[in-house]
Design a protein around this motif. Structure first.
Motif, short mmCIF file in Angstrom:
data_model
loop_
_atom_site.label_atom_id
_atom_site.label_comp_id
_atom_site.label_asym_id
_atom_site.label_seq_id
_atom_site.Cartn_x
_atom_site.Cartn_y
_atom_site.Cartn_z
N TYR A 1 0.83 -1.21 0.00
CA TYR A 1 0.00 0.00 0.00
C TYR A 1 0.86 1.26 0.00
O TYR A 1 0.49 2.27 -0.58
CB TYR A 1 -0.96 0.02 1.19
CG TYR A 1 -2.22 -0.75 0.92
CD1 TYR A 1 -3.18 -0.26 0.03
CD2 TYR A 1 -2.47 -1.96 1.53
CE1 TYR A 1 -4.33 -0.96 -0.23
CE2 TYR A 1 -3.62 -2.68 1.27
CZ TYR A 1 -4.55 -2.18 0.39
OH TYR A 1 -5.69 -2.88 0.11
N ILE B 1 0.23 5.58 -0.57
CA ILE B 1 -0.21 6.07 0.74
C ILE B 1 1.05 6.36 1.56
O ILE B 1 1.87 5.48 1.80
CB ILE B 1 -1.09 5.02 1.45
CG1 ILE B 1 -2.34 4.76 0.61
CG2 ILE B 1 -1.46 5.49 2.84
CD1 ILE B 1 -3.22 3.64 1.15
N ASP C 1 -1.95 4.49 8.01
CA ASP C 1 -2.99 4.27 7.01
C ASP C 1 -2.72 3.01 6.20
O ASP C 1 -3.64 2.27 5.84
CB ASP C 1 -3.12 5.47 6.08
CG ASP C 1 -3.77 6.67 6.75
OD1 ASP C 1 -4.43 6.48 7.80
OD2 ASP C 1 -3.62 7.79 6.23
N CYS C 2 -1.46 2.75 5.90
CA CYS C 2 -1.08 1.52 5.18
C CYS C 2 -1.44 0.30 6.01
O CYS C 2 -1.99 -0.68 5.50
CB CYS C 2 0.41 1.52 4.87
SG CYS C 2 0.93 2.78 3.69
N TYR D 1 -3.67 0.14 8.38
CA TYR D 1 -5.13 0.09 8.47
C TYR D 1 -5.73 -0.56 7.23
O TYR D 1 -6.57 -1.45 7.33
CB TYR D 1 -5.67 1.51 8.66
CG TYR D 1 -7.16 1.62 8.71
CD1 TYR D 1 -7.89 0.97 9.70
CD2 TYR D 1 -7.86 2.36 7.77
CE1 TYR D 1 -9.28 1.07 9.74
CE2 TYR D 1 -9.23 2.47 7.81
CZ TYR D 1 -9.94 1.82 8.81
OH TYR D 1 -11.30 1.91 8.84
N ASN D 2 -5.28 -0.15 6.05
CA ASN D 2 -5.77 -0.74 4.81
C ASN D 2 -5.43 -2.22 4.72
O ASN D 2 -6.28 -3.04 4.37
CB ASN D 2 -5.19 0.00 3.61
CG ASN D 2 -5.94 1.26 3.30
OD1 ASN D 2 -7.09 1.21 2.93
ND2 ASN D 2 -5.28 2.39 3.48
N PRO E 1 -11.88 -2.81 1.49
CA PRO E 1 -10.96 -1.67 1.42
C PRO E 1 -11.37 -0.53 2.36
O PRO E 1 -12.55 -0.29 2.57
CB PRO E 1 -11.02 -1.24 -0.04
CG PRO E 1 -12.32 -1.78 -0.54
CD PRO E 1 -12.63 -3.00 0.27
N ALA E 2 -10.37 0.16 2.88
CA ALA E 2 -10.64 1.25 3.81
C ALA E 2 -10.63 2.61 3.11
O ALA E 2 -11.44 3.47 3.43
CB ALA E 2 -9.60 1.24 4.92
N THR E 3 -9.71 2.79 2.17
CA THR E 3 -9.64 4.06 1.45
C THR E 3 -9.60 3.80 -0.05
O THR E 3 -9.17 2.73 -0.49
CB THR E 3 -8.37 4.86 1.84
OG1 THR E 3 -7.22 4.06 1.55
CG2 THR E 3 -8.37 5.23 3.30
N GLU E 4 -10.03 4.78 -0.81
CA GLU E 4 -10.00 4.65 -2.27
C GLU E 4 -8.60 4.93 -2.77
O GLU E 4 -7.96 5.92 -2.38
CB GLU E 4 -10.99 5.64 -2.89
CG GLU E 4 -11.11 5.47 -4.37
CD GLU E 4 -12.14 6.40 -4.97
OE1 GLU E 4 -12.04 6.64 -6.19
OE2 GLU E 4 -13.00 6.91 -4.23
N LEU E 5 -8.11 4.06 -3.62
CA LEU E 5 -6.78 4.23 -4.18
C LEU E 5 -6.86 5.01 -5.49
O LEU E 5 -7.79 4.82 -6.27
CB LEU E 5 -6.13 2.86 -4.41
CG LEU E 5 -5.92 2.03 -3.15
CD1 LEU E 5 -5.49 0.63 -3.51
CD2 LEU E 5 -4.91 2.69 -2.24
N LYS E 6 -5.87 5.86 -5.72
CA LYS E 6 -5.88 6.72 -6.90
C LYS E 6 -5.00 6.17 -8.03
O LYS E 6 -5.25 6.45 -9.19
CB LYS E 6 -5.37 8.12 -6.52
CG LYS E 6 -6.11 8.75 -5.36
CD LYS E 6 -7.45 9.25 -5.79
CE LYS E 6 -8.08 10.05 -4.67
NZ LYS E 6 -9.41 9.67 -4.36
#
Length: 128
Positions: free
Chosen positions: A45, A51, A56-57, A59-60, A70-75
């Motif tokens: 991540y 990230i 945050d890494c 957490y994901n 998934p916890a956050t949207e990846l760009k």
């Protein structure tokens, strides 16, 4: 590497100490697989997902490994590809870890059902 020898049908049940050692070893193996998988997820991540924050890494990676999603949207494209592969890997890892943890207990339960008592051993076996 020494293979663990399990008792056969006609052998006595393993002592509680031996059984607890097996449980402990299985727990160590499962914990090792989970920790290694978390490290792979955190690094993936960070590098592929872009990230920056290590928490945050973690957490994901924990959310995917635990089967929560998934916890956050990846760009980034690389992050999305990594997340796809990591999600598939995590599903297999979760099931494998549970299997490793349950194996000693299930083996013991099955072995208990197959132990012959002295009365059964004395009874003549039917010829086939």
């Amino acid at each position: 590497m020494r293979m663990m020898r399990l008792e056969r049908k006609h052998e006595p049940l393993a002592s509680p100490e031996r059984y607890h050692r097996r449980l402990f070893r299985a727990s160590l193996v499962a914990a090792g697989v989970i920790v290694l998988s978390l490290v792979i997820g955190v690094l993936g991540y960070h590098w592929f997902g872009g990230i920056e924050d290590w928490v945050d890494c973690l957490y994901n990676a924990s959310m995917i490994l635990g089967g929560m999603g998934p916890a956050t949207e990846l760009k980034t494209r690389g992050g999305k590809i990594f997340a796809s592969i990591y999600a598939l890997y995590s599903g297999v890892t979760l099931l494998t870890s549970v299997g490793v943890l349950l194996a000693p207990a299930l083996h013991r339960a099955l072995h208990v059902f197959h132990i012959e008592t002295e009365e059964e051993e004395a009874r003549p076996k039917p010829k086939r």
